[in-house]
Design an enzyme around this catalytic site. Structure first.
Site, mmCIF file in Angstrom:
data_model
loop_
_atom_site.group_PDB
_atom_site.id
_atom_site.type_symbol
_atom_site.label_atom_id
_atom_site.label_comp_id
_atom_site.label_asym_id
_atom_site.label_seq_id
_atom_site.Cartn_x
_atom_site.Cartn_y
_atom_site.Cartn_z
ATOM 1 N N ASN A 13 -15.884 -27.639 -69.664
ATOM 2 C CA ASN A 13 -15.591 -28.712 -70.635
ATOM 3 C C ASN A 13 -14.201 -29.279 -70.395
ATOM 4 O OD1 ASN A 13 -17.669 -29.275 -72.860
ATOM 5 N ND2 ASN A 13 -17.745 -27.055 -72.679
ATOM 6 N N ARG A 64 -2.703 -10.416 -84.095
ATOM 7 C CA ARG A 64 -3.044 -11.822 -83.853
ATOM 8 C C ARG A 64 -1.823 -12.725 -84.024
ATOM 9 N NH1 ARG A 64 -8.370 -13.506 -83.759
ATOM 10 N NH2 ARG A 64 -9.104 -11.675 -84.897
ATOM 11 N N MET A 89 -12.132 -18.643 -76.541
ATOM 12 C CA MET A 89 -12.926 -17.619 -77.216
ATOM 13 C C MET A 89 -12.120 -16.720 -78.145
ATOM 14 S SD MET A 89 -15.708 -18.655 -76.088
ATOM 15 C CE MET A 89 -17.009 -17.502 -76.420
ATOM 16 N N ARG A 90 -10.934 -17.142 -78.556
ATOM 17 C CA ARG A 90 -10.158 -16.366 -79.514
ATOM 18 C C ARG A 90 -10.179 -17.072 -80.863
ATOM 19 N NH1 ARG A 90 -10.280 -11.769 -77.743
ATOM 20 N NH2 ARG A 90 -8.617 -11.136 -79.132
ATOM 21 N N LEU A 92 -8.470 -18.290 -84.096
ATOM 22 C CA LEU A 92 -7.094 -18.650 -84.447
ATOM 23 C C LEU A 92 -6.910 -18.513 -85.959
ATOM 24 C CD1 LEU A 92 -6.885 -21.801 -82.168
ATOM 25 C CD2 LEU A 92 -5.678 -19.626 -81.797
ATOM 26 N N ASN A 106 -12.637 -28.853 -81.497
ATOM 27 C CA ASN A 106 -13.350 -27.758 -80.841
ATOM 28 C C ASN A 106 -14.767 -28.212 -80.543
ATOM 29 O OD1 ASN A 106 -13.869 -25.001 -79.965
ATOM 30 N ND2 ASN A 106 -15.082 -24.771 -81.843
ATOM 31 N N HIS A 108 -18.592 -26.656 -80.120
ATOM 32 C CA HIS A 108 -19.381 -25.463 -80.432
ATOM 33 C C HIS A 108 -20.825 -25.713 -79.989
ATOM 34 C CE1 HIS A 108 -20.632 -21.871 -82.605
ATOM 35 N NE2 HIS A 108 -21.609 -22.577 -83.112
ATOM 36 N N ASP A 144 -15.578 -22.525 -86.981
ATOM 37 C CA ASP A 144 -16.734 -23.395 -86.703
ATOM 38 C C ASP A 144 -17.126 -24.230 -87.922
ATOM 39 O OD1 ASP A 144 -18.198 -20.788 -84.684
ATOM 40 O OD2 ASP A 144 -16.750 -22.344 -84.180
HETATM 41 C C1 GRF Z 1 -19.951 -22.357 -73.195
HETATM 42 O O1 GRF Z 1 -20.813 -21.415 -73.817
HETATM 43 C C2 GRF Z 1 -19.902 -23.601 -74.048
HETATM 44 O O2 GRF Z 1 -21.150 -23.811 -74.690
HETATM 45 C C3 GRF Z 1 -18.840 -23.274 -75.053
HETATM 46 O O3 GRF Z 1 -17.909 -22.439 -74.384
HETATM 47 C C4 GRF Z 1 -18.549 -21.796 -73.254
HETATM 48 C C5 GRF Z 1 -17.793 -21.989 -71.970
HETATM 49 O O4 GRF Z 1 -17.539 -23.341 -71.813
HETATM 50 N N1 GRF Z 1 -18.222 -24.478 -75.536
HETATM 51 P P1 GRF Z 1 -16.592 -23.860 -70.584
HETATM 52 O O5 GRF Z 1 -17.496 -23.946 -69.383
HETATM 53 O O6 GRF Z 1 -15.491 -22.822 -70.382
HETATM 54 O O7 GRF Z 1 -16.095 -25.187 -71.023
#
Ligand code: GRF
Length: 195
Positions: A13, A64, A89-90, A92, A106, A108, A144
């Site tokens: 992304n 954190r 993936m953390r 915040l 973000n 999702h 989210d």
């Molecule tokens: C993927 O599962 C995407 O759906 C979510 O984050 C994960 C990794 O995305 N947004 P990316 O390839 O690191 O952007």
């Protein structure tokens, strides 16, 4: 507009966002920042001439606040107008988010408010949903949650595995996020709907 992008892994992304910020686009990337020094996206961003930084979250264990204090240093130095979480993936804290309230986005991989959290594709399959998709939203203290800025829908197909569905959604993420970012950078908040 200066855009900082936070990643945790390959950053597909992030790459789509970098590739979109060209020509008459009102935004340019100012930093790609990861919680994992080994994140594959860092090398890809550096290869495109974008400043990169990493703050490994592991030494901070459960502290954190201490991790976020470190994360803030390169982020504030980059002076972003907009912060994009892209495969970050953390979780915040509300305190961190409040520093960027109204200018942190973000993406999702579900049609929020359905399936906040993890494993969204297997949950959509288990529910027998006919369609699934992804959402770009403003980040608030609630995970989210936050105002929806765009969604893209994909059909669920017979025999879909979570991986097949995830790939179909990811492809749409790469269209949705750049479209929402451009509109957001232009000061527009009307939602984007694709698919
Ligand atoms: C993927 O599962 C995407 O759906 C979510 O984050 C994960 C990794 O995305 N947004 P990316 O390839 O690191 O952007």
């Amino acid at each position: 507009k200066r855009v900082a992008i936070l990643i945790s892994g390959g950053g597909s992304n992030m790459l789509a966002l970098l590739d979109s910020m060209v020509g008459d686009h009102p935004a340019r990337p100012c930093l790609v920042l990861s919680n994992d020094p080994a994140a594959g996206g860092l090398a890809k961003a550096a290869a495109r001439g974008v400043p990169v930084a990493a703050v490994d979250h592991r030494p901070f264990k459960g502290d954190r606040a201490a991790f976020e204090a470190e994360l803030l240093k390169p982020l504030e130095e980059a002076q972003p107008d907009i912060v994009c979480l892209a495969g970050f993936m953390r979780v915040l804290t509300g305190e961190f988010v409040s520093r960027f309230q109204g200018r942190m986005l973000n993406i999702h991989p579900s049609l929020l408010p359905k399936y906040p959290g993890l494993h969204t594709h297997s949950r959509a399959l288990a529910a027998g949903d006919a369609e699934h998709g992804c959402t770009v939203h403003e980040v608030t203290a609630v995970l989210d949650d936050g105002p929806i800025l765009g969604q893209a829908r994909v059909p669920v197909k017979a025999g879909d595995t979570p991986e097949a569905l995830a790939a179909r959604v990811l492809e749409q993420e790469h269209h949705l996020y750049p479209a929402v970012l451009r509109r957001f950078a232009e000061g527009r908040r009307d939602p984007v709907h694709l698919g």
